[in-house]
Design a protein around this motif. Structure first.
Motif, PDB file in Angstrom:
ATOM      1  N   UNK A 108       0.700   9.063  -7.023  1.00 40.59           N
ATOM      2  CA  UNK A 108       1.080   9.840  -5.842  1.00 40.59           C
ATOM      3  C   UNK A 108       0.190  11.075  -5.718  1.00 40.59           C
ATOM      4  N   UNK A 109      -1.018  10.927  -5.229  1.00 40.70           N
ATOM      5  CA  UNK A 109      -1.809  12.137  -4.997  1.00 40.70           C
ATOM      6  C   UNK A 109      -1.136  13.002  -3.940  1.00 40.70           C
ATOM      7  N   UNK A 110      -1.214  14.311  -4.100  1.00 34.60           N
ATOM      8  CA  UNK A 110      -0.567  15.220  -3.154  1.00 34.60           C
ATOM      9  C   UNK A 110      -1.198  15.089  -1.777  1.00 34.60           C
TER      10      UNK A 110
ATOM     11  N   UNK B  78       4.643  15.456   4.633  1.00 31.77           N
ATOM     12  CA  UNK B  78       4.739  16.062   3.312  1.00 31.77           C
ATOM     13  C   UNK B  78       4.860  15.040   2.204  1.00 31.77           C
ATOM     14  N   UNK B  79       4.494  13.799   2.494  1.00 32.32           N
ATOM     15  CA  UNK B  79       4.592  12.711   1.513  1.00 32.32           C
ATOM     16  C   UNK B  79       3.198  12.273   1.081  1.00 32.32           C
ATOM     17  N   UNK B  80       3.121  11.606  -0.052  1.00 33.81           N
ATOM     18  CA  UNK B  80       1.834  11.176  -0.584  1.00 33.81           C
ATOM     19  C   UNK B  80       1.329   9.936   0.143  1.00 33.81           C
TER      20      UNK B  80
ATOM     21  N   UNK C  81       6.322   2.988  -0.231  1.00 31.83           N
ATOM     22  CA  UNK C  81       7.690   2.883  -0.760  1.00 31.83           C
ATOM     23  C   UNK C  81       8.692   3.717   0.017  1.00 31.83           C
ATOM     24  N   UNK C  82       8.247   4.642   0.847  1.00 34.51           N
ATOM     25  CA  UNK C  82       9.146   5.478   1.653  1.00 34.51           C
ATOM     26  C   UNK C  82       8.879   5.181   3.128  1.00 34.51           C
ATOM     27  N   UNK C  83       9.638   4.244   3.665  1.00 35.47           N
ATOM     28  CA  UNK C  83       9.450   3.756   5.032  1.00 35.47           C
ATOM     29  C   UNK C  83      10.495   4.379   5.947  1.00 35.47           C
ATOM     30  N   UNK C  84      10.055   4.850   7.101  1.00 36.84           N
ATOM     31  CA  UNK C  84      10.965   5.406   8.102  1.00 36.84           C
ATOM     32  C   UNK C  84      11.060   4.450   9.284  1.00 36.84           C
TER      33      UNK C  84
END
Length: 360
Positions: free
Chosen positions: A20-22, A96-98, A105-108
C-alpha cells in the motif's frame, strides 16, 4: 518512489499489487516497526470491502483531445480485477486511499446511479451525446452480478433511447446482452472488450481477478450474437511480455465476432510506474530491465509521457513498429479502425401512464 514492504500479517490471494504505497496527496507515510515482542502476529486473508455511496451527481464531463467522448458514468470506484498496469489506480489517491492494494480491495458502489442518471438526462438543458461507461474503472465489477447498478443504468438509457458506448473485461456484461442487443438494433449501443494477452497464466498474474482470455472471447461472441457491435481493445500492449501477441489477439477476436479493433501501448502514470516495476521484479525478474527499457524508448526516456496526443500512442521507432504491425493485421483481418457512429436522433423521455399518444 520506494514502495513500503509487504504487510507480513496479510495473506494475499489473487491480488495484483503487493503493498500500500501512500497516495501522492497524503502528507504522511507509514512504516512498520517491530514491537519488540517475540509473539507471532495472527495472519488473516485480505478480503475485498464494498462500501456504498449516495452520489449527488453521476455524469462526469471531460475535454480531453485523446478520447472520443465528452461525458461518462462510473458506477463504481476502485476495481477488484486488480490489473497491475491499470491507469486508473492513481484516482484512489483523491479518496486518501492507496493506489496499491486499496484500489483493488476497497470498492465503492453508487447504488443510486440509475435514478441520478434518469434525473440528469431528463433536464431541459441536457443535450444528448454518446455516454461512455468504463472510462475509469470497470462498470462490471464482480459485485455487479449482485448489485445490478449497471443493469439499472442501461435500462434508463434504453428507455430514453440514449446512445451508450461501454468498455469492460467483466463477464457480467453477458447478462445484459438482451438490453444491449435491443439498443444496438436501433444503433444506440457499442461495446469494447479489452484483451491484453491470450496466455492464461500471464493473465492470471497481471489481471488476477479479471475473466480469463477464453472468457473474454466468449463475451465477444455472446454480444456479437445478440447483434451488438464489438470492438476488441488490445490494451495495454506491454513490450516483451505481450507485444508479440498483437496479431494472434486480433485474429481470435475477429473469429469471435469483433468488428473493429484499437490498441494502446502501456501507460504508467503517477503511482502505477513503481507498482508495475515491483510486479515485474516479483513475477518476471529476468525480463524486467528489458521491458522497462522498451517502455522508456516509447515514452521519451521516461516511464510515462503524460502529454496529450502522445500518451495514448507513444513515440519513437519501437512505438511506430508496434502501430504498423497492428494496422497491417487489422487491415488483413478486415477489422475497422472504429465502429459506426451511434444514433442520437431518437432521444426522448419514455412515455408515462396518462400521456397523450402521438398522431404519427
Amino acid at each position: 518512489m520506494t514502495l513500503p514492504p509487504r504487510n507480513p500479517d496479510e495473506i494475499l490471494r489473487a491480488r495484483g499489487a503487493d503493498s500500500r504505497p501512500a497516495a501522492r496527496f497524503e502528507p504522511y507515510r507509514t512504516e512498520r516497526e517491530h514491537d519488540g515482542w517475540d509473539i507471532p502476529e495472527e495472519q488473516s486473508l485480505l478480503r475485498t470491502e464494498i462500501s456504498q455511496e449516495r452520489a449527488r451527481s453521476i455524469i462526469s464531463r471531460n475535454s480531453s483531445p485523446d478520447v472520443p467522448f465528452d461525458r461518462s458514468v462510473n458506477p463504481y470506484r476502485g476495481c477488484e480485477h486488480g490489473c497491475i498496469y491499470c491507469f486508473a489506480r492513481p484516482s484512489h489517491a483523491y479518496l486518501g486511499l492507496s493506489p496499491g492494494l486499496d484500489f483493488e480491495t476497497k470498492i465503492t458502489a453508487k447504488p443510486n446511479a440509475p435514478e441520478l442518471l434518469a434525473a440528469e438526462i431528463g433536464r431541459r438543458s441536457y443535450r444528448v451525446a454518446v455516454l461512455a461507461f468504463g472510462t475509469n474503472t470497470d462498470p462490471y465489477q464482480p459485485i455487479e452480478s449482485k448489485l445490478g447498478i449497471m443493469r439499472g443504468c442501461l435500462q434508463v438509457l434504453h428507455d430514453w433511447n440514449h446512445p451508450v458506448a461501454l468498455v469492460t473485461r467483466g463477464a457480467t456484461v453477458m447478462r445484459d446482452a438482451d438490453l444491449l442487443g435491443a439498443m444496438a438494433a436501433k444503433g444506440q449501443a457499442a461495446v469494447g472488450i479489452s484483451i491484453t494477452t491470450l496466455d492464461a497464466d500471464l493473465a492470471r498474474q497481471m489481471e488476477p481477478r479479471a475473466p480469463a482470455p477464453a472468457t473474454r472471447l466468449r463475451m465477444i461472441r455472446c454480444l456479437a450474437d445478440a447483434g451488438v457491435p464489438v470492438r476488441v481493445m488490445v490494451a495495454p500492449v506491454i513490450p516483451v511480455l505481450t507485444g508479440h501477441e498483437i496479431e494472434r489477439i486480433l485474429q481470435a477476436a475477429r473469429d469471435a465476432g469483433a468488428l473493429a479493433a484499437s490498441m494502446i501501448p502501456l501507460r504508467l502514470p503517477h503511482e502505477v510506474a513503481p507498482l508495475f516495476r515491483d510486479w515485474l521484479e516479483r513475477h518476471h525478474p529476468g525480463k524486467a530491465a528489458h521491458v522497462m527499457s522498451q517502455v522508456q524508448a516509447m515514452r521519451g526516456g521516461r516511464d510515462n509521457d503524460p502529454r496529450f496526443g502522445n500518451r495514448m500512442r507513444g513515440e519513437g521507432h519501437e512505438a511506430e513498429l508496434m502501430h504498423q504491425r497492428f494496422r497491417l493485421a487489422r487491415r488483413r483481418l478486415g477489422l475497422e479502425s472504429r465502429l459506426e457512429a451511434l444514433d442520437c436522433s431518437r432521444f426522448g423521455a419514455p412515455p408515462r401512464a396518462g400521456d397523450q399518444l402521438s398522431l404519427f
